[in-house]
Design an enzyme around this catalytic site. Structure first.
Site, PDB file in Angstrom:
ATOM      1  N   HIS A 201       0.847  -1.166   0.104  1.00  0.00           N
ATOM      2  CA  HIS A 201      -0.077  -0.051  -0.031  1.00  0.00           C
ATOM      3  C   HIS A 201       0.696   1.237   0.003  1.00  0.00           C
ATOM      4  CE1 HIS A 201      -0.072   1.485   4.253  1.00  0.00           C
ATOM      5  NE2 HIS A 201       0.513   0.227   4.482  1.00  0.00           N
ATOM      6  N   THR A 237      -4.333 -19.186   4.356  1.00  0.00           N
ATOM      7  CA  THR A 237      -4.631 -19.047   2.859  1.00  0.00           C
ATOM      8  C   THR A 237      -4.283 -17.932   2.149  1.00  0.00           C
ATOM      9  OG1 THR A 237      -6.471 -20.591   3.057  1.00  0.00           O
ATOM     10  CG2 THR A 237      -6.507 -19.490   1.274  1.00  0.00           C
ATOM     11  N   CYS A 324       1.131   6.776  13.390  1.00  0.00           N
ATOM     12  CA  CYS A 324       0.993   5.882  14.423  1.00  0.00           C
ATOM     13  C   CYS A 324       1.201   6.887  15.691  1.00  0.00           C
ATOM     14  CB  CYS A 324       1.949   5.072  14.581  1.00  0.00           C
ATOM     15  SG  CYS A 324       2.435   4.145  12.928  1.00  0.00           S
TER      16      CYS A 324
HETATM   17  C1  LIG Z   1       4.127   1.792   6.700  1.00  0.00           C
HETATM   18  C2  LIG Z   1       5.540   1.481   7.184  1.00  0.00           C
HETATM   19  C3  LIG Z   1       5.300   0.153   7.806  1.00  0.00           C
HETATM   20  C4  LIG Z   1       4.374  -0.731   7.933  1.00  0.00           C
HETATM   21  O1  LIG Z   1       3.693  -1.274   6.977  1.00  0.00           O
HETATM   22  P1  LIG Z   1       2.138  -1.847   6.808  1.00  0.00           P
HETATM   23  O2  LIG Z   1       2.188  -2.620   5.609  1.00  0.00           O
HETATM   24  O3  LIG Z   1       1.310  -0.808   7.139  1.00  0.00           O
HETATM   25  O4  LIG Z   1       2.326  -2.773   7.934  1.00  0.00           O
HETATM   26  C5  LIG Z   1       6.706  -0.025   8.051  1.00  0.00           C
HETATM   27  N1  LIG Z   1       8.044   0.329   7.999  1.00  0.00           N
HETATM   28  C6  LIG Z   1       7.627   1.603   7.526  1.00  0.00           C
HETATM   29  C7  LIG Z   1       9.038   2.471   7.185  1.00  0.00           C
HETATM   30  C8  LIG Z   1       6.495   2.275   7.065  1.00  0.00           C
HETATM   31  O5  LIG Z   1       6.455   3.193   6.320  1.00  0.00           O
END
Ligand SMILES: *Cc1c(COP(=O)(O)O)cnc(C)c1O
Length: 395
Positions: A201, A237, A324
């Protein structure tokens, strides 16, 4: 005008990825573990995706494990190396003060279990120094974990040099490349890492899917027990539509990387230059060694949260610190690590751009943001004290 400027938090799904998601969900709904043709066809798609993702990273297909995202990949890499280290009597882990919480909180857990965790500082430029790593490495070290690119201030870490050092010292090296993959060239052999985490994402793929690269022979233990999927290293899965959409998004991101980087860097530089005219502000992180789309500022005498709400009223989606930490009152650990004091760290703004952004949007932000900053400063008692000389400006 609506401006989405929070691409480090998540990205809009690429049209190609969205179509691939729907098409795969419609046509390949079989379980890849099933023996009939419908299942085996799904299995073929899954393995084709694994091969493509591996090849985009310079890896072998067997070295890719699909996960639920970047957080899971970070957790699995770190916990695996730690467990292996313990078996060998090596319980020291070296990381940095600016890692994502997926890394930092995993390390905190290990610390409580008796591991020695060393978090290297960064300079005011937001970059870790090799000499600090060299000094910290010893025979007790089982893992070095340093992110490729920082999610808040966009700074790029010297991962190639770190990889070289770790190979020389025969220490496992994990890099959280979640902000890097699809945004800058990433090749596991250039880096010389044993583990690398990525998340769909962050480059136009769907949420809830990612991958962990694990160099052949590097230790790996499952976090999730169950079926024998992913060669017994990750039960459950497989999320085939998501994996397929991630693969399509990653291929498109990598294929268009040079043009995107050039265009987004142009927008970024224009935005930085425009916002720098605001008095008593400072860019966070090195000006050059940063992700193409990252603009991060601290403005003295304002609250980042109020700034975000007022910008939202004007159609601008932005962030302050990381997704976060926003919502909590603790200032960003990354801004503190580059030497911003609490008050200044609270007045932060992160704008992260993508190829979807237009120059008109940049011009709009350059008009709106200084106005909103001034509006907030006019209401701020801290700003009044600064203006009246009762407090010293820091920026
Ligand atoms: C977004 C992010 C994550 C976490 O990834 P998710 O797919 O949202 O769990 C970890 N490390 C960094 C540097 C990020 O930017």
């Amino acid at each position: 005008m609506k401006v989405y400027a929070d691409n480090a938090a998540t990205t809009r799904m690429r049209d190609s990825a969205l179509s691939a998601y729907v098409e795969t969900a419609q046509n390949f709904y079989g379980n890849p573990s099933s023996l009939y043709t419908l299942g085996q066809d799904a299995k073929t798609v899954l393995e084709d995706c694994r091969g493509q993702i591996a090849s985009l990273l310079g890896a072998q297909a067997e070295e890719i494990i699909f996960t639920s995202g970047g957080s899971e990949a970070d957790n699995q890499a770190i916990l695996s190396a730690a467990k292996f280290g313990k078996l060998k009597g090596k319980m020291k882990i070296i990381s940095t003060a600016i890692e994502h919480h997926a890394v930092l909180h995993t390390l905190n857990k290990l610390k409580k279990e008796g591991y020695e965790v060393v978090l290297l500082p960064v300079g005011t430029d937001g970059i870790v120094r090799l000499s600090d790593l060299e000094a910290a490495l010893d025979d007790n070290t089982c893992l070095v974990s340093v992110m490729f690119a920082n999610n808040e201030i966009g700074t790029l870490q010297p991962v190639r040099e770190i990889g070289k050092l770790c190979r020389e010292r025969k220490v496992l090296f994990h890099t959280d490349a979640v902000q890097a993959v699809g945004h800058i060239e990433v090749n596991v052999n250039d880096i010389g890492c044993d583990y690398l985490a990525l998340s769909a994402h962050k480059f136009g793929g769907p949420k809830g899917v990612g991958a962990l690269y694990v160099r052949q022979g590097a230790p790996l233990y499952p976090l999730i027990e169950g079926g024998a999927q992913e060669r017994g290293k990750r039960a459950g899965t497989e999320a085939l539509p998501a994996v397929k959409a991630m693969t399509v998004a990653m291929k498109e991101a990598v294929d268009t990387l040079p043009e995107t980087q050039k265009y987004v860097t142009y927008l970024r530089n224009k935005l930085i230059t425009g916002l720098e005219n605001i008095p008593h502000c400072a860019l966070n992180g090195d000006r050059e060694k940063r992700l193409a789309g990252n603009v991060s500022f601290c403005f003295e005498g304002i609250e980042g949260e109020s700034l975000l709400l007022l910008l939202d009223d004007r159609g601008i989606s932005a962030s302050s610190g990381s997704a976060c930490t926003s919502g909590s009152l603790d200032p960003s650990h990354v801004l503190l690590a580059i030497g911003r004091v609490h008050d200044v760290a609270h007045g932060s703004l992160r704008l992260t751009l993508s190829a979807d952004n237009t120059e008109e949007e940049i011009d709009y932000m350059i008009r709106e943001i200084p106005e909103v900053v001034q509006y907030l400063r006019n209401m701020s008692p801290v700003w009044r004290d600064l203006q009246e000389g009762k407090r010293q400006y820091i920026l």
